[in-house]
Design a protein around this motif. Sequence first.
Motif, mmCIF file in Angstrom:
data_model
loop_
_atom_site.group_PDB
_atom_site.id
_atom_site.type_symbol
_atom_site.label_atom_id
_atom_site.label_comp_id
_atom_site.label_asym_id
_atom_site.label_seq_id
_atom_site.Cartn_x
_atom_site.Cartn_y
_atom_site.Cartn_z
ATOM 1 N N CYS A 19 -4.799 15.916 -39.720
ATOM 2 C CA CYS A 19 -4.535 17.306 -39.328
ATOM 3 C C CYS A 19 -5.649 18.247 -39.771
ATOM 4 N N HIS A 20 -6.520 17.781 -40.666
ATOM 5 C CA HIS A 20 -7.675 18.563 -41.123
ATOM 6 C C HIS A 20 -7.297 19.791 -41.943
ATOM 7 N N THR A 21 -6.054 19.881 -42.404
ATOM 8 C CA THR A 21 -5.693 21.033 -43.237
ATOM 9 C C THR A 21 -6.534 21.053 -44.506
ATOM 10 N N CYS A 22 -6.765 19.864 -45.093
ATOM 11 C CA CYS A 22 -7.591 19.798 -46.301
ATOM 12 C C CYS A 22 -8.982 20.363 -46.038
ATOM 13 N N SER A 23 -9.568 19.982 -44.893
ATOM 14 C CA SER A 23 -10.924 20.453 -44.586
ATOM 15 C C SER A 23 -10.952 21.966 -44.421
ATOM 16 N N VAL A 24 -9.937 22.481 -43.727
ATOM 17 C CA VAL A 24 -9.943 23.908 -43.414
ATOM 18 C C VAL A 24 -9.723 24.740 -44.681
ATOM 19 N N THR A 25 -8.770 24.324 -45.510
ATOM 20 C CA THR A 25 -8.538 25.115 -46.718
ATOM 21 C C THR A 25 -9.725 25.005 -47.662
ATOM 22 N N CYS A 26 -10.323 23.835 -47.717
ATOM 23 C CA CYS A 26 -11.513 23.679 -48.559
ATOM 24 C C CYS A 26 -12.622 24.597 -48.057
ATOM 25 N N LYS A 27 -12.787 24.634 -46.751
ATOM 26 C CA LYS A 27 -13.849 25.475 -46.187
ATOM 27 C C LYS A 27 -13.593 26.940 -46.523
ATOM 28 N N GLN A 28 -12.333 27.355 -46.371
ATOM 29 C CA GLN A 28 -12.019 28.755 -46.660
ATOM 30 C C GLN A 28 -12.342 29.120 -48.104
ATOM 31 N N VAL A 29 -12.109 28.164 -48.989
ATOM 32 C CA VAL A 29 -12.305 28.466 -50.403
ATOM 33 C C VAL A 29 -13.773 28.354 -50.804
ATOM 34 N N TRP A 30 -14.451 27.317 -50.298
ATOM 35 C CA TRP A 30 -15.760 27.016 -50.879
ATOM 36 C C TRP A 30 -16.953 27.253 -49.968
ATOM 37 N N THR A 31 -16.845 27.062 -48.665
ATOM 38 C CA THR A 31 -18.072 27.072 -47.850
ATOM 39 C C THR A 31 -17.994 28.029 -46.669
ATOM 40 N N ASN A 32 -17.303 29.151 -46.835
ATOM 41 C CA ASN A 32 -17.274 30.116 -45.733
ATOM 42 C C ASN A 32 -18.407 31.117 -45.870
ATOM 43 N N ARG A 33 -19.572 30.654 -46.322
ATOM 44 C CA ARG A 33 -20.686 31.558 -46.565
ATOM 45 C C ARG A 33 -21.892 31.172 -45.716
ATOM 46 N N THR A 34 -22.800 32.125 -45.547
ATOM 47 C CA THR A 34 -24.039 31.820 -44.845
ATOM 48 C C THR A 34 -24.824 30.772 -45.630
ATOM 49 N N GLY A 35 -25.380 29.832 -44.915
ATOM 50 C CA GLY A 35 -26.181 28.804 -45.570
ATOM 51 C C GLY A 35 -25.443 27.493 -45.721
ATOM 52 N N VAL A 36 -24.103 27.554 -45.782
ATOM 53 C CA VAL A 36 -23.324 26.320 -45.860
ATOM 54 C C VAL A 36 -22.291 26.265 -44.739
ATOM 55 N N GLU A 37 -22.598 26.977 -43.631
ATOM 56 C CA GLU A 37 -21.653 26.960 -42.508
ATOM 57 C C GLU A 37 -21.426 25.539 -42.032
ATOM 58 N N TYR A 38 -22.476 24.739 -42.109
ATOM 59 C CA TYR A 38 -22.396 23.380 -41.564
ATOM 60 C C TYR A 38 -21.803 22.406 -42.574
ATOM 61 N N ALA A 39 -21.559 22.861 -43.788
ATOM 62 C CA ALA A 39 -21.160 21.950 -44.863
ATOM 63 C C ALA A 39 -19.647 21.858 -44.966
ATOM 64 N N TRP A 40 -19.153 20.644 -45.058
ATOM 65 C CA TRP A 40 -17.728 20.409 -45.278
ATOM 66 C C TRP A 40 -17.609 19.566 -46.531
ATOM 67 N N PHE A 41 -17.281 20.210 -47.652
ATOM 68 C CA PHE A 41 -17.126 19.449 -48.895
ATOM 69 C C PHE A 41 -16.033 18.403 -48.706
ATOM 70 N N ASN A 42 -15.019 18.764 -47.908
ATOM 71 C CA ASN A 42 -13.983 17.823 -47.517
ATOM 72 C C ASN A 42 -14.057 17.687 -46.007
ATOM 73 N N ASN A 43 -14.143 16.457 -45.511
ATOM 74 C CA ASN A 43 -14.053 16.277 -44.065
ATOM 75 C C ASN A 43 -13.161 15.080 -43.787
ATOM 76 N N VAL A 44 -12.611 15.029 -42.585
ATOM 77 C CA VAL A 44 -11.746 13.924 -42.197
ATOM 78 C C VAL A 44 -12.386 13.237 -41.003
ATOM 79 N N GLU A 45 -12.720 11.961 -41.181
ATOM 80 C CA GLU A 45 -13.372 11.218 -40.115
ATOM 81 C C GLU A 45 -12.370 10.298 -39.435
ATOM 82 N N THR A 46 -12.557 10.104 -38.138
ATOM 83 C CA THR A 46 -11.803 9.074 -37.443
ATOM 84 C C THR A 46 -12.604 7.786 -37.552
#
Lengths: 554, 269
Positions: A19-46
């Motif tokens: 469901c990617h909830t982990c990725s989205v909440t992580c992004k909101q907390v840690w990487t919603n800034r310029t310079g790390v837009e492309y970074a997902w500290f948590n990601n979910v791969e198929t």
Amino acid sequence: MRVMAQMSMIMNLDKCIGCHTCSVTCKQVWTNRTGVEYAWFNNVETKPGVGYPRQYEDQEKWKGGWVRNKRGRLKLRAGGRLSKLLHIFDNPDLPVIDDYYEPWTYDYDMLTTAPAGTQSPVARPKSLLTGKNMDIKWSGNWDDNLGGSQETAADDPILATMSEHVKMEFENTFMFYLPRICEHCLNPACVAACPSGAMYKREEDGIVLVDEDGCRGWRMCVSACPYKKVYFNHKTGKAEKCTLCYPLIEQGKPTICSETCVGRLRYLGLMLYDADAVLAQASVENEHDLLDAQRACFLDPFDPEVIAAAKAEGMEDDWILAAQNSPIYKMISEYKIALPLHPEYRTMPMVWYIPPLSPVVDVVSTTQADSEDARTLFAAIDRLRIPVEYLAGLFSAGDVRPVEASLKKLAAMRSYMRDINLGKPADERIPRAVGMTGETMEAMYRLLAIAKYEDRYVIPKAHVETARELDELACSLDTDGGPGMGGPGQNAGPFGQEPGMPLAGTVSNYNEMTGRGGEKTKPTTPGRVNLLNWTGGAVPQGMFPPKKSPEATA
Amino acid sequence: MTPLDYLLWVAFPYIAAATFVVGHILRYRFDQFGWTSRSSQTYENRLLRWGSPMFHYGMLMVIGGHVVGLFIPKPWLEFFGVTEHIYHLGATSLGSIAAVLTIAGLVILIIRRRLVTRVHLATTVMDKVMYIFLGGTILFGTIATVLHQVFGAGYDYRGSISPWIRSLWGFQPQPELMSDVPFFFQLHVLTATALFLLWPFTRLVHVFSAPIGYIWRPYVIYRSRDTHKGSGARTVKRGWEKAELPDVRVSPRADEPARPSRSRTNIRR
């Protein structure tokens, strides 16, 4: 023996619904800034899939992690210290941003500011790097749910080691999700590769962090990490990575990704390990021995010798207790159902996975057979080479035995617990077939299937007593008779109680203000309710009469 | 000796040196977060792969050559049998190799910086100023060398510029040594001095964090938990802003309705 504690995570892949909830909440907390837009500290791969960044598992290409050289010593795959310094002007193994994806946003204000016209306004995608219109052709999760994987699946580095026939069949058989964060390795290649020495492993809990002030942007950590979980902030020129939400962990709370996990599949807890043993164990010759080598680094938290050694290192009693109650210890060392991700990278990763049984169950259920019967499942695990080999490529350097053992335990639990739930007599032969007892199997069931919050997260608070004391002594005027003496916790002062000096920003104050647990330090005045300072969080004290039986609500 | 000589060859170098030293100390003290090479490799690597090593290795040779030429007195080298003729041949040949590497690398890097949009947009004003002075210094130095050393009779700067620099270090400035130096050498010295003045305020600070200690340190570093005051209530520092569109001037196109330009709205440096 040097006893160290490692805050570790286990993810139960059977429960991940992608469901990617982990990725989205992580992004909101840690990487919603310029310079790390492309970074997902948590990601979910198929899986099967190419992963993020694309094909990161292909270490022939990216040169991440460690290799064992002819003399039996570990060296970074990308080269030794001198080679690193010689390549400092241009890191030959660095992924460029397109290997992740070009970040974009949409021209949202067009939707509200466009003048009246005949066509509806559209929000076009704009590159976050150039600001220009762009065609979206790739992203961090392009092959989600095997979407378009007829084009990309052949690029999966693990599938590439299997035959062409397997690839085709595999696509039709199963898929699963693999959530990934930083592995917080025991033998971290990123730390070893940092020329500035700005990356470090925390002594207390093993969390691997970047000192943002010490980082000079040499980018060696990014390429050295075989999991590609260190990111280069292209705006600040500094490395950034998953912090295991250490500000939360220090308060005894789970990480954002764990807290918000819908499937409740993440577990957090301590592992005690012998730091002196790590290097030798990471250097064993055969890759198939690496799983047992890593298990050999872990220490038994109930062993009196280990406890004595831990105390000699200054470990507090509550930490030792937490290590004994750790769900991680149970799943890695007692039940032996969790496996590390890519042990062959020799970094000794500390985020482990319970391999998914569901692909096997899915196949069995399509054949009309009873997918909860232990013998049917055991036979299927033995027969379904493709998923098992693929899982072995992920979790045990290609050795199918540990994966089979783990899957059989899960199958046994499924079958054994069905009998119990249906009120039938428990068949003790089932747990015995996988080397367990009915009792441990039920305990494992409680941990995996019931998965209560307090069982999933056993996180001891960091010992901050001294630091907090310093914080609360912030005002030097807060002495007897001094102008600041109406500080917190004092009832009288020249200016009354509340408008005195501001509270220091400490954990206990925060908890009190937001009403989220924490100790109630201030007794309320009977018959008086103060709504002036009410922040809308918890019910103000004294507003309602105390509950008759507080235990009943617990 | 005119007042201009004193200004250019005494006052200006000392001002630059003082700014260089104080600027570095202040920046190191107060802007650790901004102290980085600000690599743009993640934006583009095909040109950088060639340009950056060429420029940097060329530059290291150039710096080495300058140290020998400027700081080792002529008699010392002559004591070891390095005559003026040998020195001249060595300096000119090695210097030419270094110059070719450096200039070719710099040209690649500047072209890349201008033509690759991602890199261009990530270029700060300070970067551009720095490029002008760095490029100027290299250009004038090369012109002077080509004019006087390669095609000319050969100018012995070790009799004028080098002792002048050493006189500055000894706090016994001798500006008169510089008054008769050929024009392009003078220009080279002046732009270089200006570059040193700007140095602490540019990304060039990364030169001083060359990680030599990496050779000797243990691979895995353990550090204790940070216990500084404030329990994580760290002040917002430079560079930690929200993701927004980069600083670009969107030119209204025929098929797009006109709208306010978004230029200069969101980049904070």
